[in-house]
Motif scaffolding. Structure first.
Motif, PDB file in Angstrom:
ATOM      1  N   VAL A  53       0.808  -1.345  -0.115  1.00 32.80           N
ATOM      2  CA  VAL A  53       0.002  -0.112   0.143  1.00 32.80           C
ATOM      3  C   VAL A  53       0.884   1.196  -0.073  1.00 32.80           C
ATOM      4  O   VAL A  53       0.570   2.341  -0.774  1.00 32.80           O
ATOM      5  CB  VAL A  53      -0.878   0.071   1.181  1.00 32.80           C
ATOM      6  N   ALA A  54       1.934   1.244   0.682  1.00 34.59           N
ATOM      7  CA  ALA A  54       2.843   2.369   0.539  1.00 34.59           C
ATOM      8  C   ALA A  54       3.537   2.557  -0.431  1.00 34.59           C
ATOM      9  O   ALA A  54       3.593   3.816  -1.068  1.00 34.59           O
ATOM     10  CB  ALA A  54       4.176   2.112   1.667  1.00 34.59           C
ATOM     11  N   VAL A  75      -3.073  -1.759   8.293  1.00 33.55           N
ATOM     12  CA  VAL A  75      -2.150  -1.478   7.393  1.00 33.55           C
ATOM     13  C   VAL A  75      -2.028   0.142   6.911  1.00 33.55           C
ATOM     14  O   VAL A  75      -0.709   0.404   6.763  1.00 33.55           O
ATOM     15  CB  VAL A  75      -2.884  -1.981   6.012  1.00 33.55           C
ATOM     16  N   ILE A  76      -2.896   0.674   7.186  1.00 31.91           N
ATOM     17  CA  ILE A  76      -2.622   2.240   6.671  1.00 31.91           C
ATOM     18  C   ILE A  76      -1.832   2.957   7.947  1.00 31.91           C
ATOM     19  O   ILE A  76      -1.159   3.756   7.708  1.00 31.91           O
ATOM     20  CB  ILE A  76      -4.051   3.075   6.300  1.00 31.91           C
ATOM     21  N   THR A  77      -1.995   2.294   9.023  1.00 33.63           N
ATOM     22  CA  THR A  77      -1.050   2.734  10.309  1.00 33.63           C
ATOM     23  C   THR A  77       0.190   2.726   9.797  1.00 33.63           C
ATOM     24  O   THR A  77       0.973   3.714  10.254  1.00 33.63           O
ATOM     25  CB  THR A  77      -1.750   1.858  11.530  1.00 33.63           C
ATOM     26  N   VAL A  78       0.665   1.684   9.515  1.00 35.96           N
ATOM     27  CA  VAL A  78       2.059   1.537   9.153  1.00 35.96           C
ATOM     28  C   VAL A  78       2.412   2.018   7.858  1.00 35.96           C
ATOM     29  O   VAL A  78       3.371   3.081   7.531  1.00 35.96           O
ATOM     30  CB  VAL A  78       2.384  -0.152   9.058  1.00 35.96           C
ATOM     31  N   ALA A  79       1.581   1.875   6.537  1.00 35.89           N
ATOM     32  CA  ALA A  79       2.090   2.418   5.293  1.00 35.89           C
ATOM     33  C   ALA A  79       1.806   4.019   5.380  1.00 35.89           C
ATOM     34  O   ALA A  79       2.130   4.657   4.468  1.00 35.89           O
ATOM     35  CB  ALA A  79       0.806   2.101   4.372  1.00 35.89           C
ATOM     36  N   GLY A  80       1.203   4.709   6.491  1.00 42.27           N
ATOM     37  CA  GLY A  80       0.686   5.998   6.368  1.00 42.27           C
ATOM     38  C   GLY A  80       2.034   7.026   6.635  1.00 42.27           C
ATOM     39  O   GLY A  80       1.976   8.323   6.512  1.00 42.27           O
ATOM     40  N   THR A  81       3.069   6.483   6.894  1.00 40.67           N
ATOM     41  CA  THR A  81       4.535   6.931   7.205  1.00 40.67           C
ATOM     42  C   THR A  81       5.111   7.394   5.847  1.00 40.67           C
ATOM     43  O   THR A  81       5.881   8.267   6.150  1.00 40.67           O
ATOM     44  CB  THR A  81       5.513   6.375   7.964  1.00 40.67           C
ATOM     45  N   THR A  82       4.445   7.067   4.721  1.00 44.36           N
ATOM     46  CA  THR A  82       4.953   7.459   3.363  1.00 44.36           C
ATOM     47  C   THR A  82       4.986   9.228   3.418  1.00 44.36           C
ATOM     48  O   THR A  82       3.755   9.517   3.647  1.00 44.36           O
ATOM     49  CB  THR A  82       3.968   6.766   2.426  1.00 44.36           C
TER      50      THR A  82
END
Length: 241
Positions: A53-54, A75-82
């Motif tokens: 997702v990132a 998933v977005i909690t981790v990918a959101g660091t993009t």
């Protein structure tokens, strides 16, 4: 001063569903001219799913608002660091802390009917033993996942559900993007898949702007697409201003 670009909304589905579960929300957002992408979530593990997702978000030109349903929230909690992600929207979702797993967050609260209605199967893993994946028993799917969705629709959703790797429940989040990005959260008050208190707790911990939908099932994006889209619109407006 030039206007900031309107963020692209990236809709990340969760377990036991696919990107088509966002159809009503997509129609709402497209009607407002908001750019939207709904990629497939592989559902094979938190780190690998978040990396995928990132990569989708990073290849979009301009800012991105990530929206995650259910496991998609983890998933977005981790990918959101993009870098180009400017906001996070959680829809009946898990909002993890860094170093926390789905199982650890769930275990803080009484369980939901989901746990007793999961079916196990295996899938091949290259170079290793078969791994376990989970689906919801079809006969339990309407009540557990989509109690406010018409029966003819839930019968289709039950047989089209995509399984989640069991290991995803124990894998710990490597980051918590809500610590540095603004967040919004929709709590489905009649959720039978995730205890609504799990959703409320995670949203409060993240300092999210919260919308609670009375009577909303876990499939709230299917049953209440306008409510979900309205919260996403709020996030888009806030991150465009």
């Amino acid at each position: 001063m030039a206007e900031k670009a309107v963020p692209t909304v990236v809709l990340v589905h969760g377990a036991f569903a696919d990107a088509a579960s966002w159809s009503g929300v997509i129609a709402e957002l497209q009607g407002d001219g908001i750019p939207v992408v709904a990629p497939p979530n592989p559902l094979r593990g938190l780190a690998s799913d978040a990396a995928y997702v990132a990569s989708v978000a990073a290849q979009i030109d301009g800012p991105v608002v990530l929206v995650g349903h259910s496991y998609g929230g983890a998933v977005i909690t981790v990918a959101g660091t993009t870098g180009n992600v400017v906001g996070l929207v959680y829809v009946a979702a898990y909002v993890l802390e860094e170093g926390e797993s789905l199982g650890e967050l769930q275990d803080r609260f009484p369980g939901s009917p989901l746990g007793a209605n999961l079916k196990q199967a295996t899938y091949p893993v290259e170079g290793g033993d078969p791994a376990v994946e989970l689906t919801i028993a079809p006969e339990a799917f309407p009540e557990v996942f989509a109690a406010d969705v018409p029966g003819d629709v839930t019968r289709v959703l039950a047989v089209a559900q995509r399984p989640l790797a069991a290991a995803a429940f124990t894998e710990k989040a490597s980051a918590a993007a809500w610590k540095t990005k603004p967040s919004w959260a929709l709590v489905a008050a009649a959720d039978q898949a995730i205890n609504p208190d799990v959703e409320r707790f995670g949203a409060k911990r993240a300092g999210a702007t919260v919308l609670e939908v009375d009577g909303g099932s876990h499939a709230v994006a299917v049953s209440r697409p306008k409510d979900v889209a309205d919260l996403i619109r709020e996030a888009v407006r806030a991150t465009s201003a």
